[in-house]
Design an enzyme around this catalytic site. Structure first.
Site, PDB file in Angstrom:
ATOM      1  N   GLY A 164      -8.671  -0.827 -14.240  1.00 18.49           N
ATOM      2  CA  GLY A 164      -8.784   0.568 -13.808  1.00 18.49           C
ATOM      3  C   GLY A 164      -8.325   1.555 -14.872  1.00 18.49           C
TER       4      GLY A 164
ATOM      5  N   ARG B 295      -3.806   1.168 -11.533  1.00 18.31           N
ATOM      6  CA  ARG B 295      -4.057   2.395 -12.273  1.00 18.31           C
ATOM      7  C   ARG B 295      -2.752   3.173 -12.442  1.00 18.31           C
ATOM      8  NH1 ARG B 295      -6.956   5.476  -9.063  1.00 18.31           N
ATOM      9  NH2 ARG B 295      -7.829   3.946  -7.633  1.00 18.31           N
TER      10      ARG B 295
ATOM     11  N   LYS C 204     -13.755  -0.919   1.406  1.00 19.17           N
ATOM     12  CA  LYS C 204     -15.024  -0.462   0.810  1.00 19.17           C
ATOM     13  C   LYS C 204     -15.893  -1.656   0.409  1.00 19.17           C
ATOM     14  CE  LYS C 204     -15.645   2.742  -2.982  1.00 19.17           C
ATOM     15  NZ  LYS C 204     -14.790   2.047  -3.918  1.00 19.17           N
TER      16      LYS C 204
ATOM     17  N   SER D  86      -9.109   3.147  -2.492  1.00 21.24           N
ATOM     18  CA  SER D  86      -8.967   1.743  -2.855  1.00 21.24           C
ATOM     19  C   SER D  86      -8.250   0.962  -1.760  1.00 21.24           C
ATOM     20  CB  SER D  86      -8.134   1.632  -4.131  1.00 21.24           C
ATOM     21  OG  SER D  86      -8.543   2.593  -5.047  1.00 21.24           O
TER      22      SER D  86
ATOM     23  N   ASN E 153      -3.147  -6.549  -5.861  1.00 21.30           N
ATOM     24  CA  ASN E 153      -4.292  -5.882  -6.488  1.00 21.30           C
ATOM     25  C   ASN E 153      -5.025  -6.828  -7.453  1.00 21.30           C
ATOM     26  OD1 ASN E 153      -5.957  -3.626  -6.857  1.00 21.30           O
ATOM     27  ND2 ASN E 153      -4.791  -2.895  -8.627  1.00 21.30           N
TER      28      ASN E 153
ATOM     29  N   CYS F 297      -9.275  -0.105   1.180  1.00 23.47           N
ATOM     30  CA  CYS F 297      -9.485   0.337   2.564  1.00 23.47           C
ATOM     31  C   CYS F 297     -10.769  -0.238   3.148  1.00 23.47           C
ATOM     32  CB  CYS F 297      -9.533   1.856   2.634  1.00 23.47           C
ATOM     33  SG  CYS F 297      -7.954   2.634   2.318  1.00 23.47           S
TER      34      CYS F 297
ATOM     35  N   SER G  47     -15.639  -4.800   1.337  1.00 24.61           N
ATOM     36  CA  SER G  47     -16.017  -5.686   2.441  1.00 24.61           C
ATOM     37  C   SER G  47     -17.114  -5.055   3.306  1.00 24.61           C
ATOM     38  CB  SER G  47     -14.808  -6.100   3.272  1.00 24.61           C
ATOM     39  OG  SER G  47     -14.195  -4.968   3.816  1.00 24.61           O
TER      40      SER G  47
ATOM     41  N   ARG H 114      -7.459   4.901   5.586  1.00 23.57           N
ATOM     42  CA  ARG H 114      -6.498   4.097   6.333  1.00 23.57           C
ATOM     43  C   ARG H 114      -5.753   5.054   7.250  1.00 23.57           C
ATOM     44  NH1 ARG H 114      -4.212  -1.206   5.036  1.00 23.57           N
ATOM     45  NH2 ARG H 114      -5.929  -1.523   3.577  1.00 23.57           N
TER      46      ARG H 114
HETATM   47  C1  SPV Z   1     -10.085   1.367  -7.256  1.00 23.95           C
HETATM   48  O1  SPV Z   1      -8.858   1.254  -7.324  1.00 23.95           O
HETATM   49  O2  SPV Z   1     -10.652   2.274  -6.633  1.00 23.95           O
HETATM   50  C2  SPV Z   1     -10.938   0.381  -7.928  1.00 23.95           C
HETATM   51  C3  SPV Z   1     -10.333  -0.445  -8.930  1.00 23.95           C
HETATM   52  O3  SPV Z   1     -12.108   0.344  -7.701  1.00 23.95           O
HETATM   53  S1  SPV Z   1      -9.933   0.470 -10.318  1.00 23.95           S
HETATM   54  O4  SPV Z   1     -10.797   0.042 -11.368  1.00 23.95           O
HETATM   55  O5  SPV Z   1      -8.541   0.205 -10.588  1.00 23.95           O
HETATM   56  O6  SPV Z   1     -10.151   1.887 -10.033  1.00 23.95           O
HETATM   57 MN    MN Z   2     -12.727   2.194  -6.720  1.00 27.36          MN
END
Ligand code: SPV
Ligand code: MN
Length: 631
Positions: A226, A88, A278, A274, A389, A276, A280, A422
């Site tokens: 993202g 992102r 989530k 992201s 990523n 961290c 899993s 984290r």
């Molecule tokens: C995140 O980064 O929190 C994601 C992937 O879930 S994204 O679509 O890049 O936001």
């Molecule tokens: Mn996300």
């Protein structure tokens, strides 16, 4: 006016596609599409009605254009984003804010008029060699109080295909909007821009601009999900704003079912930044997944209910392995429909990522082009086989642990809410808050996390990230916290609130938890929600009793959990907790002009409890020296 719109559309669309628009008969859709066509000059227009035929066309076209390529297994394809388009782009993601509007200075923004003028320039003629795809989706389950219709316009078949996997079809819902006087749906316009080697070329003109006044998001010269999947993080920003005005929540949360004794199941939401843990957590063995990224929460008959906004998963693939992720493993290694992104293609035409196999291929093709072991980029950094990523996109119904309520229009009743980040040195692995307000303030609003590779920039720096939602907030931070506080007060028995920390380390920098321990923390939370177990009161919340964890470790993981491990993990770290309060108070004091007073009050009370304990028992307090609570 209406006729002019239709005349233009008639001149640009062939009969079959025009018919699909006429069936919807929504002037707001037509007018928006006309504007886009006039601005972007697409070569032609494809209207997708969500039928199997249209979906197949889009997938075929994605392969034909080269935005996706086939991999060895049937249904597996791969897409690459540009080398500098792997996450992102926070810097170029901005809200368009009108002159007279007082917008939180913490949120990235630009003057609305200027921003729209800039977009006008960038989008001008940008689709001249591209087909424009028009897609109709529904955020949240269809035919539900949670449903929000969304229109996606994109010239990327990768974006279209990904959204088909990730979101519920909304063509039927748009038909039902017929005649509605307002454009009460979200609109997303995306162009990948000019391509070079199938990736966006004009990356310096990458923009993601959010117009909350009109519920439109513009995304251009980028492909990474993202930044481009309108219904994901772009819609999230619009939905936070809408929910604020209407009294419901949009959260960066997974949603999962946790099985308790007998047939009892409790549903939990969990907000983590992201990378961290989530996804899993939402995929823990023995439990069921409703969603792994975004949830809407509403109050229905005095209970908090939640839905997954999505129906698919755009998951991180780094580290996914057969032992820890057996269900994902199957989907990623058999003929299912999967879009891989930014992994390595091996010479056998298989995807490779870190953790798949200890043996790393010598060469292949990845986001940097032809790749070989030791290859470096222009800054002399070694290029790994797959980007950290790198992602996989699948529909949740391909997973064997998908929850039966995924599409339930009422959603599921939420028993508990979890906040995690984290954090190498402060919070214990799991802790319950004293009540809703204490949880929202000290666990949600005070959340910090060490940075990861999911956004561009340096990794490993501690960042303030309230409710893991900072990147997506479209209302002032203080108003958002207040909105959360009020939400729980509207019900007589709000969900319990927890914090988890999977990243706690000892003095030598070793992790104090193993990957599988997550299962224990979640079971403990489920037990607590049903009053099955007591806990121990610390200055910061309620933590588990050793005996209960020992019991759970044995039952769930068949492991002997030692008292020594327990003490190390659950020791209350007073100096670190005090330092955290100071950091958080400072941020709210200095940066958050509209911070509700209760934040300072509850953090001050927590500080006092910590100082009292420190006076009596020193800096590091063993959980064994603290008193159990009655309930
Ligand atoms: C995140 O980064 O929190 C994601 C992937 O879930 S994204 O679509 O890049 O936001
Ligand atoms: Mn996300």
């Amino acid at each position: 006016m209406g006729d002019k719109v239709m005349d233009l559309l008639k001149s640009k669309l062939d009969k079959a596609h025009l018919k699909k628009l006429e069936t919807i008969n929504n002037k707001h859709v037509n007018e928006f599409l006309k504007k886009v066509i006039t601005l972007c000059h697409p070569k032609d227009v494809y209207v997708c009605d969500g039928s199997d035929r249209d979906v197949k066309d889009i997938k075929d076209q994605s392969l034909a254009h080269g935005e996706e390529r086939k991999l060895k297994w049937e249904g597996h394809t791969i897409h690459f984003d540009g080398y500098y388009d792997q996450a992102r782009d926070k810097e170029n993601t901005k809200f368009l804010v009108s002159e007279n509007v007082n917008f939180d200075p913490n949120l990235n923004q630009t003057d609305r008029k200027k921003g729209l003028a800039e977009l006008n320039e960038i989008f001008k003629g940008i689709m001249k060699d591209h087909t424009l795809y028009v897609l109709f989706f529904c955020l949240g389950p269809t035919d539900s109080r949670f449903s929000l219709p969304a229109l996606q316009i994109t010239d990327s078949t990768y974006v279209a295909h990904s959204e088909i996997l990730l979101y519920r079809q909304g063509y039927e819902q748009f038909k039902k909007l017929k005649g509605s006087a307002s454009a009460d749906f979200f609109r997303f316009l995306h162009s990948e821009g000019e391509l070079e080697g199938n990736v966006s070329k004009d990356i310096e003109k990458r923009r993601v601009y959010i117009d909350v006044e009109e519920n439109i998001v513009y995304s251009v010269n980028t492909q990474y999900g993202g930044n481009t999947l309108g219904l994901k993080k772009l819609a999230m920003r619009l939905a936070i704003n809408k929910g604020y005005r209407e009294g419901w929540l949009t959260e960066h949360m997974f949603l999962m079912g946790v099985n308790g004794p007998g047939k009892r199941k409790g549903y939990f939401t969990g907000a983590f930044p992201s990378l961290c843990g989530k996804t899993s957590t939402s995929m823990l063995p023995g439990e069921t997944i409703v969603g792994d990224d975004i949830a809407y929460l509403r109050i229905i008959k005095d209970k908090v209910h939640a839905v997954n906004v999505e129906k698919g998963m755009f998951g991180i693939i780094d580290g996914v392995n057969e032992k820890d992720d057996p269900i994902l493993w199957k989907v990623l290694n058999r003929p299912y429909e999967v879009i891989f992104s930014n992994v390595l293609i091996t010479e056998e035409n298989l995807p490779f990522w870190k953790g798949k196999d200890p043996h790393i291929p010598e060469k292949g093709f990845n986001h940097s082009g032809q790749w070989y072991l030791g290859k470096t980029d222009s800054k002399d950094n070694e290029i790994p086989p797959a980007h950290k990523n790198a992602r996989f996109t699948v529909s949740l119904d391909t997973l064997e642990n998908v929850d039966e309520n995924l599409d339930n229009p009422k959603g599921v009743e939420v028993a508990g809410i979890i906040y995690g980040g984290r954090d190498s040195d402060t919070s214990v692995p799991v802790e319950e808050s004293f009540d809703w307000a204490h949880g929202i303030v000290t666990k949600g609003a005070a959340l910090e996390s060490e940075t990861t590779a999911a956004t561009l920039g340096k990794v490993g720096i501690r960042k303030f990230n309230p409710m893991s939602n900072l990147d997506f907030l479209s209302i002032p931070i203080g108003a958002y916290v207040e909105h959360n506080l009020k939400f729980g007060k509207k019900v007589s028995k709000p969900p319990r609130i927890y914090s988890v920390n999977y990243f706690l380390k000892d003095d030598q920098g070793n992790f104090l938890n193993s990957k599988t321990d997550k299962s224990i923390w979640i079971k403990w939370m489920a037990w607590r929600c049903h009053n099955d177990v007591k806990g121990i009161k610390t200055p910061t919340g309620i933590i588990p009793l050793y005996e209960d964890l020992k019991d759970l470790f044995k039952k769930v993981l068949d492991r002997n959990y030692t008292q020594d491990d327990y003490i190390k993990q659950f020791t209350v770290r007073i100096p670190e907790n005090l330092a955290k309060i100071e950091r958080v108070v400072n941020i709210y004091k200095k940066k958050v002009a509209d911070a509700p007073q209760i934040i300072f009050k509850l953090l001050e009370e927590q500080k006092k409890r910590l100082l009292d304990a420190q006076n009596k028992m020193g800096d590091y307090i063993s959980p064994l020296d603290l008193p159990p609570v009655d309930k």
